[in-house]
Design a protein around this motif. Structure first.
Motif, PDB file in Angstrom:
ATOM      1  N   LEU A 163       0.827  -1.207   0.000  1.00 38.67           N
ATOM      2  CA  LEU A 163       0.000   0.000   0.000  1.00 38.67           C
ATOM      3  C   LEU A 163       0.863   1.259   0.000  1.00 38.67           C
ATOM      4  O   LEU A 163       0.546   2.238  -0.681  1.00 38.67           O
ATOM      5  CB  LEU A 163      -0.934  -0.015   1.212  1.00 38.67           C
ATOM      6  CG  LEU A 163      -2.015  -1.105   1.198  1.00 38.67           C
ATOM      7  CD1 LEU A 163      -2.705  -1.182   2.555  1.00 38.67           C
ATOM      8  CD2 LEU A 163      -3.039  -0.852   0.088  1.00 38.67           C
ATOM      9  N   ILE A 164       1.950   1.225   0.750  1.00 35.88           N
ATOM     10  CA  ILE A 164       2.880   2.365   0.754  1.00 35.88           C
ATOM     11  C   ILE A 164       3.485   2.562  -0.633  1.00 35.88           C
ATOM     12  O   ILE A 164       3.697   3.684  -1.090  1.00 35.88           O
ATOM     13  CB  ILE A 164       3.984   2.147   1.801  1.00 35.88           C
ATOM     14  CG1 ILE A 164       3.404   2.247   3.225  1.00 35.88           C
ATOM     15  CG2 ILE A 164       5.120   3.150   1.626  1.00 35.88           C
ATOM     16  CD1 ILE A 164       4.375   1.845   4.315  1.00 35.88           C
ATOM     17  N   GLY A 197      -7.736   0.679   3.070  1.00 35.02           N
ATOM     18  CA  GLY A 197      -7.852   1.903   2.305  1.00 35.02           C
ATOM     19  C   GLY A 197      -7.531   3.135   3.138  1.00 35.02           C
ATOM     20  O   GLY A 197      -6.879   4.073   2.669  1.00 35.02           O
ATOM     21  N   GLY A 198      -7.999   3.138   4.384  1.00 30.78           N
ATOM     22  CA  GLY A 198      -7.694   4.228   5.279  1.00 30.78           C
ATOM     23  C   GLY A 198      -6.200   4.355   5.545  1.00 30.78           C
ATOM     24  O   GLY A 198      -5.647   5.457   5.612  1.00 30.78           O
ATOM     25  N   TYR A 199      -5.540   3.203   5.701  1.00 32.95           N
ATOM     26  CA  TYR A 199      -4.089   3.206   5.907  1.00 32.95           C
ATOM     27  C   TYR A 199      -3.381   3.761   4.665  1.00 32.95           C
ATOM     28  O   TYR A 199      -2.453   4.570   4.783  1.00 32.95           O
ATOM     29  CB  TYR A 199      -3.598   1.789   6.199  1.00 32.95           C
ATOM     30  CG  TYR A 199      -2.103   1.697   6.357  1.00 32.95           C
ATOM     31  CD1 TYR A 199      -1.487   2.021   7.562  1.00 32.95           C
ATOM     32  CD2 TYR A 199      -1.291   1.285   5.293  1.00 32.95           C
ATOM     33  CE1 TYR A 199      -0.113   1.952   7.701  1.00 32.95           C
ATOM     34  CE2 TYR A 199       0.078   1.201   5.424  1.00 32.95           C
ATOM     35  CZ  TYR A 199       0.671   1.523   6.630  1.00 32.95           C
ATOM     36  OH  TYR A 199       2.031   1.443   6.766  1.00 32.95           O
ATOM     37  N   ALA A 200      -3.823   3.331   3.475  1.00 28.64           N
ATOM     38  CA  ALA A 200      -3.204   3.791   2.240  1.00 28.64           C
ATOM     39  C   ALA A 200      -3.311   5.316   2.120  1.00 28.64           C
ATOM     40  O   ALA A 200      -2.347   5.999   1.745  1.00 28.64           O
ATOM     41  CB  ALA A 200      -3.850   3.105   1.041  1.00 28.64           C
ATOM     42  N   VAL A 203      -0.776   7.149   4.498  1.00 29.21           N
ATOM     43  CA  VAL A 203       0.677   7.061   4.282  1.00 29.21           C
ATOM     44  C   VAL A 203       1.118   7.579   2.929  1.00 29.21           C
ATOM     45  O   VAL A 203       2.313   7.665   2.660  1.00 29.21           O
ATOM     46  CB  VAL A 203       1.164   5.598   4.429  1.00 29.21           C
ATOM     47  CG1 VAL A 203       0.914   5.089   5.837  1.00 29.21           C
ATOM     48  CG2 VAL A 203       0.507   4.681   3.403  1.00 29.21           C
ATOM     49  N   ARG A 204       0.173   7.945   2.076  1.00 28.15           N
ATOM     50  CA  ARG A 204       0.559   8.471   0.754  1.00 28.15           C
ATOM     51  C   ARG A 204       0.552   9.997   0.728  1.00 28.15           C
ATOM     52  O   ARG A 204      -0.170  10.641   1.462  1.00 28.15           O
ATOM     53  CB  ARG A 204      -0.387   7.920  -0.319  1.00 28.15           C
ATOM     54  CG  ARG A 204      -0.217   6.423  -0.529  1.00 28.15           C
ATOM     55  CD  ARG A 204      -1.228   5.910  -1.531  1.00 28.15           C
ATOM     56  NE  ARG A 204      -1.197   4.445  -1.598  1.00 28.15           N
ATOM     57  CZ  ARG A 204      -2.084   3.721  -2.252  1.00 28.15           C
ATOM     58  NH1 ARG A 204      -3.073   4.310  -2.914  1.00 28.15           N
ATOM     59  NH2 ARG A 204      -2.009   2.411  -2.275  1.00 28.15           N
TER      60      ARG A 204
END
Length: 204
Positions: A163-164, A197-200, A203-204
């Protein structure tokens, strides 16, 4: 608990239910899940007041309905059987000795190399050369978590990296062997308190 060859009629309609009906979920256990030995565990009651065990079985039914991974579901089932035997059986089997480190390393290597494959406990037990329950107990003693949780941690670590790197949630789920992105999101939320999705987005 109804033992083999017993017929018990004990589930009556719940008169207090709003719709006048009770929902009954049954689980049939294969004899291979019981400890190997001369003394078969015996259960002398039909019902046991055990809220923790009830909640675990209800969660297992939910995971089956949601199509959770076979390794996760079967591992949860064996853990629940162990809880049942430990708390309520009259003649639990003696504990087996821990597996040798080499056998456990082979299992761990298989988990690392098959992250995107839905391997089963049978596959892992064959590599270790022991029963499934013996494998789970020994693996937990060696690495702190049972095999299915170890693989989940590996998958989630891989998911974070993907995801990162910019992969979508759907692409990440497919790369790691999840059946769909909702399954990845469930595991991600349980572990990190947010969806993949929230994590993505964070961190983007």
């Amino acid at each position: 608990m109804i033992e083999p060859h017993e017929v018990v009629s004990c589930l009556e309609q719940d008169k207090a239910a709003a719709d006048g009906q009770a929902v009954v979920q049954l689980m049939f256990l294969d004899a291979d899940l019981m400890p190997v030995g001369t003394d078969r565990p015996r259960f002398h009651q039909v019902t046991y007041p055990d809220r923790g065990l009830f909640d675990g079985i209800a969660t297992l039914h939910r995971d089956l309905a949601q199509g959770e991974d076979e390794l996760d579901v079967e591992s949860s089932l064996i853990r629940l059987v162990d809880v049942l035997l430990t708390r309520h059986a009259d003649a639990p089997g003696a504990a087996s000795p821990t597996l040798r480190p080499r056998a456990l390393r082979h299992v761990r290597e298989m988990l690392h190399s098959h992250l995107n494959t839905n391997i089963t406990l049978d596959d892992l037990a064959a590599v270790a050369g022991c029963s499934k329950r013996h494998l789970i107990r020994s693996f937990r003693q060696a690495y702190g978590v049972p095999p299915h949780q170890y693989r989940t941690l590996l998958r989630l670590a891989g998911a974070k990296s993907m995801l990162i790197a910019g992969l979508s949630v759907a692409e990440t789920a497919a790369e790691l062997g999840y059946c769909d992105q909702s399954q990845l999101n469930r595991h991600f939320r349980r572990r990190f308190g947010m969806s993949a999705g929230g994590y993505a987005r964070a961190v983007r």
